[in-house]
Motif scaffolding. Structure first.
Motif, mmCIF file in Angstrom:
data_model
loop_
_atom_site.group_PDB
_atom_site.id
_atom_site.type_symbol
_atom_site.label_atom_id
_atom_site.label_comp_id
_atom_site.label_asym_id
_atom_site.label_seq_id
_atom_site.Cartn_x
_atom_site.Cartn_y
_atom_site.Cartn_z
ATOM 1 N N ASP A 55 0.834 -1.206 0.000
ATOM 2 C CA ASP A 55 0.000 0.000 0.000
ATOM 3 C C ASP A 55 0.870 1.257 0.000
ATOM 4 O O ASP A 55 0.576 2.229 -0.704
ATOM 5 C CB ASP A 55 -0.928 0.023 1.217
ATOM 6 N N LEU A 56 1.923 1.243 0.790
ATOM 7 C CA LEU A 56 2.829 2.387 0.852
ATOM 8 C C LEU A 56 3.484 2.628 -0.504
ATOM 9 O O LEU A 56 3.524 3.762 -0.998
ATOM 10 C CB LEU A 56 3.898 2.174 1.923
ATOM 11 N N LEU A 57 3.993 1.562 -1.129
ATOM 12 C CA LEU A 57 4.643 1.720 -2.425
ATOM 13 C C LEU A 57 3.679 2.262 -3.477
ATOM 14 O O LEU A 57 4.028 3.150 -4.255
ATOM 15 C CB LEU A 57 5.214 0.377 -2.887
ATOM 16 N N ARG A 58 2.451 1.752 -3.483
ATOM 17 C CA ARG A 58 1.464 2.210 -4.453
ATOM 18 C C ARG A 58 1.055 3.681 -4.198
ATOM 19 O O ARG A 58 0.858 4.444 -5.135
ATOM 20 C CB ARG A 58 0.240 1.315 -4.428
ATOM 21 N N GLU A 59 0.954 4.061 -2.939
ATOM 22 C CA GLU A 59 0.596 5.443 -2.612
ATOM 23 C C GLU A 59 1.709 6.394 -3.020
ATOM 24 O O GLU A 59 1.452 7.478 -3.562
ATOM 25 C CB GLU A 59 0.286 5.587 -1.122
ATOM 26 N N ARG A 66 9.159 8.459 -7.547
ATOM 27 C CA ARG A 66 9.796 7.350 -8.241
ATOM 28 C C ARG A 66 10.158 6.320 -7.181
ATOM 29 O O ARG A 66 10.928 6.603 -6.263
ATOM 30 C CB ARG A 66 11.054 7.791 -8.964
ATOM 31 N N VAL A 67 9.588 5.150 -7.295
ATOM 32 C CA VAL A 67 9.813 4.091 -6.311
ATOM 33 C C VAL A 67 10.870 3.145 -6.860
ATOM 34 O O VAL A 67 10.713 2.585 -7.943
ATOM 35 C CB VAL A 67 8.506 3.325 -6.007
ATOM 36 N N VAL A 68 11.950 2.980 -6.125
ATOM 37 C CA VAL A 68 13.042 2.101 -6.524
ATOM 38 C C VAL A 68 13.337 1.167 -5.370
ATOM 39 O O VAL A 68 13.635 1.619 -4.265
ATOM 40 C CB VAL A 68 14.318 2.906 -6.882
ATOM 41 N N LEU A 69 13.227 -0.111 -5.621
ATOM 42 C CA LEU A 69 13.565 -1.114 -4.614
ATOM 43 C C LEU A 69 14.917 -1.703 -4.988
ATOM 44 O O LEU A 69 15.126 -2.112 -6.123
ATOM 45 C CB LEU A 69 12.502 -2.216 -4.569
ATOM 46 N N VAL A 70 15.820 -1.756 -4.040
ATOM 47 C CA VAL A 70 17.169 -2.236 -4.296
ATOM 48 C C VAL A 70 17.399 -3.504 -3.498
ATOM 49 O O VAL A 70 17.111 -3.556 -2.304
ATOM 50 C CB VAL A 70 18.216 -1.167 -3.909
ATOM 51 N N ALA A 87 4.376 -6.563 -6.464
ATOM 52 C CA ALA A 87 5.028 -5.411 -7.095
ATOM 53 C C ALA A 87 5.654 -5.814 -8.416
ATOM 54 O O ALA A 87 6.218 -6.902 -8.530
ATOM 55 C CB ALA A 87 6.110 -4.862 -6.173
ATOM 56 N N ASP A 88 5.557 -4.936 -9.394
ATOM 57 C CA ASP A 88 6.252 -5.135 -10.663
ATOM 58 C C ASP A 88 7.725 -4.824 -10.437
ATOM 59 O O ASP A 88 8.066 -4.049 -9.561
ATOM 60 C CB ASP A 88 5.733 -4.171 -11.728
ATOM 61 N N HIS A 89 8.564 -5.426 -11.239
ATOM 62 C CA HIS A 89 9.972 -5.057 -11.162
ATOM 63 C C HIS A 89 10.598 -5.192 -12.537
ATOM 64 O O HIS A 89 10.193 -6.001 -13.342
ATOM 65 C CB HIS A 89 10.734 -5.897 -10.138
ATOM 66 N N THR A 90 11.582 -4.351 -12.757
ATOM 67 C CA THR A 90 12.385 -4.421 -13.978
ATOM 68 C C THR A 90 13.827 -4.265 -13.569
ATOM 69 O O THR A 90 14.140 -3.647 -12.563
ATOM 70 C CB THR A 90 11.999 -3.308 -14.968
ATOM 71 N N ALA A 91 14.680 -4.849 -14.359
ATOM 72 C CA ALA A 91 16.112 -4.787 -14.047
ATOM 73 C C ALA A 91 16.680 -3.454 -14.453
ATOM 74 O O ALA A 91 16.199 -2.768 -15.283
ATOM 75 C CB ALA A 91 16.855 -5.909 -14.753
#
Length: 91
Positions: A55-59, A66-70, A87-91
């Motif tokens: 929910d936090l990431l979507r908000e 810009r949401v970046v997960l590392v 969550a979607d992810h791309t490299a």
């Protein structure tokens, strides 16, 4: 304990060097790594997300952040983490 806390976030190989030293016995590292991957992989479909993490990431995304997960996760582990968060992810 202090050494372990200071090592959080290091890649696996660097973590071993940090905790066990350069002169550690490396003769069974491949077998240990394979055993770890097999055991850890049994949990992939049961990884629980932190409450409200998705929910936090979507908000944040909705608000234009810009949401970046590392992560150092690769392949199957990365897919499992993405599924846990939906969550979607791309490299």
């Amino acid at each position: 304990m202090h050494d372990i806390h200071r090592a959080i976030g290091l890649p696996g190989e660097d973590l071993l060097v940090h905790l066990l030293g350069e002169d550690r016995d490396t003769s069974e590292e491949h077998e240990l790594g394979a055993a770890h991957a097999t055991l850890y992989g049994t949990y992939f479909d049961r990884l629980p997300p932190l409450d409200s993490a998705a929910d936090l990431l979507r908000e944040l995304d909705r608000r234009g952040w810009r949401v970046v997960l590392v992560t150092s996760a690769q392949d199957a582990e990365l897919d499992a983490l993405g599924r846990a968060l939906d969550a979607d992810h791309t490299a």
